[in-house]
Motif scaffolding. Sequence first.
Motif, short mmCIF file in Angstrom:
data_model
loop_
_atom_site.label_atom_id
_atom_site.label_comp_id
_atom_site.label_asym_id
_atom_site.label_seq_id
_atom_site.Cartn_x
_atom_site.Cartn_y
_atom_site.Cartn_z
N SER A 42 0.79 -1.22 0.00
CA SER A 42 0.00 0.00 0.00
C SER A 42 0.83 1.28 0.00
N PHE A 43 2.16 1.17 0.15
CA PHE A 43 2.95 2.37 0.33
C PHE A 43 4.38 2.14 -0.14
N SER A 58 4.78 -10.67 -24.85
CA SER A 58 3.65 -10.31 -25.70
C SER A 58 2.64 -9.45 -24.95
N ALA A 59 1.51 -9.19 -25.61
CA ALA A 59 0.43 -8.42 -25.02
C ALA A 59 0.06 -9.01 -23.66
N GLY A 60 -0.32 -8.14 -22.74
CA GLY A 60 -0.65 -8.57 -21.39
C GLY A 60 0.49 -8.39 -20.42
N SER A 61 1.66 -7.98 -20.91
CA SER A 61 2.81 -7.75 -20.04
C SER A 61 2.88 -6.27 -19.65
N TYR A 62 3.58 -6.00 -18.55
CA TYR A 62 3.74 -4.64 -18.04
C TYR A 62 5.21 -4.39 -17.73
N SER A 63 5.70 -3.21 -18.09
CA SER A 63 7.10 -2.89 -17.89
C SER A 63 7.25 -1.44 -17.45
N GLY A 64 7.94 -1.22 -16.31
CA GLY A 64 8.15 0.13 -15.80
C GLY A 64 9.48 0.27 -15.09
N GLY A 65 10.00 1.48 -15.05
CA GLY A 65 11.29 1.74 -14.43
C GLY A 65 11.35 1.41 -12.95
N LEU A 66 10.28 1.72 -12.19
CA LEU A 66 10.23 1.41 -10.76
C LEU A 66 9.32 0.21 -10.49
N ILE A 67 8.11 0.21 -11.09
CA ILE A 67 7.13 -0.85 -10.87
C ILE A 67 6.57 -1.31 -12.22
N GLY A 68 6.44 -2.61 -12.38
CA GLY A 68 5.84 -3.14 -13.61
C GLY A 68 4.35 -2.84 -13.69
N ARG A 69 3.61 -3.26 -12.66
CA ARG A 69 2.16 -3.06 -12.64
C ARG A 69 1.72 -2.73 -11.22
N ALA A 70 0.96 -1.64 -11.07
CA ALA A 70 0.50 -1.20 -9.76
C ALA A 70 -1.01 -1.07 -9.80
N THR A 71 -1.71 -2.11 -9.36
CA THR A 71 -3.17 -2.09 -9.39
C THR A 71 -3.78 -2.19 -8.00
N LEU A 75 -2.81 2.35 -3.28
CA LEU A 75 -1.34 2.40 -3.30
C LEU A 75 -0.89 3.85 -3.44
N THR A 76 0.04 4.25 -2.59
CA THR A 76 0.65 5.57 -2.66
C THR A 76 2.13 5.41 -2.92
N SER A 102 -3.71 1.37 -11.75
CA SER A 102 -5.13 1.67 -11.65
C SER A 102 -5.28 3.17 -11.40
N LEU A 103 -6.46 3.67 -11.62
CA LEU A 103 -6.71 5.09 -11.39
C LEU A 103 -6.72 5.42 -9.91
N TYR A 104 -6.62 4.41 -9.05
CA TYR A 104 -6.62 4.61 -7.61
C TYR A 104 -5.22 4.67 -7.01
#
Length: 176
Positions: A42-43, A58-71, A75-76, A102-104
Amino acid sequence: RIINSYSTVSLSTTNPGTNALCGGLVGSAQNIFSGEAGPSLSFISNSYANSVINCSNSAGSYSGGLIGRATQTGLTIENSFSTSQVTSGAGTTTGGFVGGNSLYTSFNNSFYDSTLSGQNICSSPNTNACVAISDSNYFKNNSLNEPFTTWDFNDVWETNSSYPIHKAQITYEQLP
């Protein structure tokens, strides 16, 4: 909770057809039990990644510099940054800071280096959720530029000729 953490990992995935969650510090920030209440992240605070992320799935994967996927709802992410190089395959949701969220998810006083990452958005769908910096000199030897004016440079961070780093935490016990 993840606080005062960093990563300098080199991560590469090349297995087409699988859904990968590739992040410089965290692959996935979400409940780990599908449909059940369970441990959640959560933090994230005062953390950074200086990694090399190559998520060529392939499609359905997530890639980010700090976090791949944050849903994870609620979460802050605050006072954190990424200088990770991020590359991904076709169909992968990619961002310089977070691949997908996510938008949250709340982003506070966080940034990514858009030149080093090779990405022009912070995260998807919140493309402007964090600050994109294209000039690495903006942060060198300077704690007065945004977003650093709210960071703790007395106890947590220090700046030098490169990006901010954590201050050394030295503990000792006095011997009799």
